[in-house]
Design an enzyme around this catalytic site. Structure first.
Site, short mmCIF file in Angstrom:
data_model
loop_
_atom_site.label_atom_id
_atom_site.label_comp_id
_atom_site.label_asym_id
_atom_site.label_seq_id
_atom_site.Cartn_x
_atom_site.Cartn_y
_atom_site.Cartn_z
CB SER A 59 20.82 45.87 62.19
OG SER A 59 21.44 44.99 63.07
CE LYS A 107 21.83 45.36 67.20
NZ LYS A 107 22.43 44.07 67.46
CB THR A 108 28.19 49.84 62.87
OG1 THR A 108 28.97 49.72 64.07
CG2 THR A 108 27.22 50.99 62.99
N GLY A 109 28.47 46.31 63.03
CA GLY A 109 29.48 45.25 62.82
C GLY A 109 30.62 45.36 63.80
CB THR A 110 31.02 47.06 67.09
OG1 THR A 110 29.80 46.59 67.63
CG2 THR A 110 30.87 48.50 66.64
CB THR A 111 30.09 41.71 67.51
OG1 THR A 111 29.11 42.54 68.13
CG2 THR A 111 30.40 40.53 68.40
N1 LIG Z 1 31.87 41.80 58.63
C1 LIG Z 1 30.74 42.48 58.76
N2 LIG Z 1 30.55 43.61 58.07
C2 LIG Z 1 29.42 44.31 58.22
N3 LIG Z 1 28.44 43.96 59.04
C3 LIG Z 1 28.59 42.86 59.74
C4 LIG Z 1 29.74 42.07 59.66
N4 LIG Z 1 29.58 41.06 60.50
C5 LIG Z 1 28.39 41.22 61.10
N5 LIG Z 1 27.80 42.31 60.64
C6 LIG Z 1 26.49 42.85 61.01
O1 LIG Z 1 26.58 43.81 62.03
C7 LIG Z 1 25.39 43.80 62.78
C8 LIG Z 1 25.69 43.69 64.24
O2 LIG Z 1 26.43 44.81 64.59
P1 LIG Z 1 27.16 44.92 65.97
O3 LIG Z 1 28.02 43.77 66.21
O4 LIG Z 1 27.83 46.24 66.02
O5 LIG Z 1 25.92 44.85 66.95
S1 LIG Z 1 25.93 45.26 68.52
O6 LIG Z 1 25.64 46.66 68.55
O7 LIG Z 1 27.19 44.87 69.05
O8 LIG Z 1 24.81 44.46 69.05
C9 LIG Z 1 24.60 42.62 62.24
O9 LIG Z 1 23.68 43.13 61.31
P2 LIG Z 1 22.28 42.50 61.07
O10 LIG Z 1 22.54 41.09 60.61
O11 LIG Z 1 21.63 43.33 59.97
O12 LIG Z 1 21.53 42.58 62.34
C10 LIG Z 1 25.61 41.79 61.58
O13 LIG Z 1 25.10 40.96 60.56
#
Ligand SMILES: Nc1ncnc2c1ncn2[C@@H]1O[C@H](COP(=O)(O)OS(=O)(=O)O)[C@@H](OP(=O)(O)O)[C@H]1O
EC number: 3.-.-.-
Length: 730
Positions: free
Chosen positions: A717, A619-623
């Site tokens: 998130s 949930k830190t934007g890893t995807t």
């Molecule tokens: N570019 C960018 N910068 C910052 N944050 C972003 C970005 N893109 C996606 N998001 C937000 O990241 C949240 C998903 O995080 P992950 O992809 O790490 O989730 S996971 O752990 O893989 O499921 C998810 O947060 P929430 O929307 O609050 O759930 C995404 O919106």
């Protein structure tokens, strides 16, 4: 007449009185003279005998049994040492003060602690004696203190010394120290604070163990060990105080110009035990380093004793001797019928010292009857005694399994060998197999594991290669695909070591290894040892028999170890009972060790491993980061997993136990190893306890990328995701 008669009677009476007196006097003189003579003779006898006794001490000592200590210059008796206070109030870490990071004695001390699997903490001994924190929350951090140089302990400043003494008394902690003279040291001096003198720069010989020493646990007091002890820098302790017990004695050999009270040929202590009767602290002081093998043994016992037996090695030792390639040897180097008879006879002989001792023979059927006529008869004699031994299979043609990429061709080879076994009545249910040259066992060639299980129902194997051949004390076991892999030890015999006189470095090297050297300490320090030997070690000079008979004798003479052999399956269960933390493997890059690379399939590569890892957290934007990264033409990610999508989740979970072939199959083969960057993103790595050490082991150079954001954003998130997941679908 009457008067005359009376007169004459009176003078007769007088005369007889005088004569009586005279005779009495004579008798007294004779008696006195006799008494004097007898006294002189007795004194002379004792004087002479006393002198003779002293003179004979060195001669008689040659036959001295160390239990018969009347010949030794110490009053030895069982004296109870000071009671150690409750040792469970400390952790089990040993605090070792070394002279420098590379000092050789320091390394020997660490080697023994490490091989015994004891925890230790190293400090470079500072001049003033500054100490690290000794307690934490009123618990002692150290169970024992070891000084590589005892003078650092003796000469530390009063403040630190009283701090250390207080700690030792309060927590029942003992001190071990070594004193070694240098050319500059005085020949004799009083050890500050101790009521005994120290004599240095000596050469010593003929040593004996005090059988009453309370330290003795693994060490057995044996007969006098004749001969010079290594080095000319020995220190001996002259003690005349019942609070100190000698542990080892030796006779001073040189220098010639010794000044009294020390004298050549007399016994002096080279190791003493301060029983702690004076200040409540027990100490064991060594008058040299650990180069002398008996010092190593006593050091192990001193650690055990002073730790209140919390750092003690069990006395049970399991030994399995594999004779590999039982039909594979070259013509002229194999066993004939007499060699096989000697093998059987020795096996029986060894059973008196090693309970249940049985040689474990490895075979590749293709090479049966490929020797001279006499050697072929030897093969038949072996098969005629098939029930006398244990057996384990190799590949039919002794091929290295990593050369077979298809599991089915491995299976075919194994079936041929199994047919051979069945034809010759060789048991096929021992559950143990060994791969030629460790190939396929480690690094794991998964095809071998699968084929072994299919054809032979193999559950146990052994290797010297996990995690690496050297140093031997780091060898470990692991379990993979339900096959228990045990560490194998080296006994110093190889296919080419077949003649005693031609032993590398000379025959003395083999004897040294057996008598207190590397092989002896392999047995002392490993509860379970599997040794690999070869057919050629049992023909020719039969060095295999020589080695194990002498090893068993030496172990029995000098230690209280109980030697025994178990069949491989039981042995493996015993191993993982003793070392349950070794069950999980720790994979490494097969190309980082030359020996591993040599037995790594050419059809596999080490290039399909990531150069960086995105570890999360979730949930830190890893995807999003993952998607941005893969847009770059030189950055390549893993292929998706059917269960966990873009994440492989290898290092954190059970996928790790599928092995590195499984992991590497997720990655493409890079077209340019230097410019292409493979990576994977598994957001769960961040909080996994296992992932860091596993990743550091397999991809030690990989860069780590993590994203840190406000924890409340992560929590929110998560909250949203949970809401979606738990919302009932319409
Ligand atoms: N570019 C960018 N910068 C910052 N944050 C972003 C970005 N893109 C996606 N998001 C937000 O990241 C949240 C998903 O995080 P992950 O992809 O790490 O989730 S996971 O752990 O893989 O499921 C998810 O947060 P929430 O929307 O609050 O759930 C995404 O919106």
């Amino acid at each position: 007449m009457v008067l005359l008669l009376e007169q004459s009677e009176g003078s007769i009476c007088n005369m007889s009185f005088i004569m009586k007196l005279h005779r009495h006097f004579q008798r007294t003189v004779i008696l006195l003279a006799t008494f004097c003579m007898v006294s002189i003779i007795i004194s002379a006898y004792y004087l002479y005998n006393g002198y003779k006794q002293e003179n004979e001490l060195s001669e008689m000592a040659l036959e001295v049994d160390c239990g018969d200590l009347q010949h030794l210059p110490y009053r030895l008796m069982e004296v109870k040492p000071a009671k150690l206070s409750d040792a469970s109030r400390t952790d089990t870490t040993v605090l070792v003060f070394v002279e420098s990071q590379y000092s050789s004695l320091g390394q020997d001390i660490i080697m023994i602690l490490e091989s015994s699997r004891f925890q230790y903490h190293i400090e470079i001994a500072p001049g003033k004696g500054d100490l690290p924190a000794l307690t934490e929350k009123s618990r002692g951090k150290y169970i024992l203190i070891v000084y590589e140089n005892i003078l650092k302990y003796i000469n530390m400043d009063a403040w630190n010394r009283s701090l250390l003494d207080k700690y030792c008394v309060e927590y029942g902690v003992g001190v071990i120290g070594f004193h070694r003279t240098s050319e500059k040291s005085l020949q004799s001096f009083q050890l500050k604070g101790f009521p005994f003198s120290v004599y240095g720069n000596l050469a010593v010989k003929d040593c004996c163990i005090n059988p009453h020493s309370p330290l003795l646990h693994m060490t057995k007091s044996s007969k006098l060990e004749k001969g010079s002890l290594p080095g000319t820098d020995w220190t001996v302790f002259q003690i005349n105080h019942s609070a100190y017990q000698p542990v080892i004695f030796a006779k001073v050999k040189t220098p010639e110009n010794l000044s009294p009270p020390i004298s050549k040929g007399a016994f002096y202590a080279t190791v003493i035990h301060d029983l702690g009767l004076h200040d409540g602290i027990q100490r064991v002081l060594f008058g040299n380093n650990l180069n002398f093998w008996l010092h190593k043994l006593i050091f192990i016992d001193a650690v055990s004793f002073l730790s209140g037996k919390r750092l003690t090695l069990s006395l049970d030792r399991y030994i399995l001797v594999d004779i590999d390639d039982i039909f594979v040897g070259k013509e002229g180097t194999r066993m004939n019928t007499n060699d096989v008879k000697a093998l059987l006879d020795t096996q029986n002989l060894l059973r008196a010292q090693i309970t249940n001792f049985t040689f474990n023979l490895g075979f590749s059927g293709k090479f049966y009857h490929t020797g001279t006529e006499e050697e072929d008869e030897g093969d038949d004699r072996l098969l005629g005694s098939v029930e006398e031994f244990w057996w384990f299979p190799h590949m039919w043609s002794h091929m290295q399994p990593h050369l077979f990429h298809n599991e089915s061709s491995l299976v075919e080879q194994m079936i041929l060998n199994k047919k051979f076994a069945l034809e010759h009545g060789i048991p096929t249910d021992m559950g143990y197999a060994v791969a030629p040259h460790h190939s396929g066992v480690y690094p794991v060639h998964v095809q071998l594991y699968e084929a072994w299980k299919k054809v032979w129902n193999i559950r146990i194997t052994s290797t010297e290669e996990y995690p690496h051949l050297k140093p031997a004390r780091y060898r470990r076991g692991f379990i993979h695909k339900n096959i228990m892999v045990l560490p194998r030890q080296t006994c110093g015999l190889f296919t080419h070591t077949i003649f005693y006189k031609e032993y590398p470095g000379g025959p003395k090297e083999l004897d040294k290894s057996i008598q207190g050297g590397e092989l002896f300490f392999t047995v002392v320090l490993n509860p379970i040892s599997i040794f690999m030997t070869h057919l050629s070690n049992y023909g020719n000079d039969r060095l295999g028999l020589y080695t194990f008979v002498n090893l068993a004798n030496f172990v029995q003479s000098w230690t209280n170890l109980r030697l025994q052999t178990l069949p491989p399956v039981q042995l493996a269960h015993k191993y993982f009972e003793l070392f349950p933390d070794q069950k999980d493997p720790l994979w490494q890059n097969p190309c980082d060790d030359k020996r591993h690379r040599d037995i790594w399939s050419k059809e596999k590569t080490c290039d399909r491993l990531p150069k960086f890892l995105v570890i999360g957290p979730q949930k830190t934007g890893t995807t999003a980061l993952y998607l941005f990264l893969v847009m770059h033409p030189s950055i390549l990610s893993n292929s998706p997993s059917p269960k966990t999508f873009e994440e492989v989740q290898f290092f954190n979970r059970n996928n790790y136990h599928r092995g590195i072939d499984w992991y590497m199959d997720f990655f493409p083969v890079p077209s340019n190893v230097t410019t292409d960057f493979l990576f994977e993103k598994s957001a769960n790595y961040f909080h996994s306890e296992e992932a860091p050490k596993r990743a550091a082991s397999l991809v030690p150079k990989a860069k780590i990328i993590t994203i840190l954001i406000d924890p409340s954003d992560r929590a929110y998130s998560w909250y949203q995701v949970r809401n979606i997941l738990t919302k009932p679908s319409k």
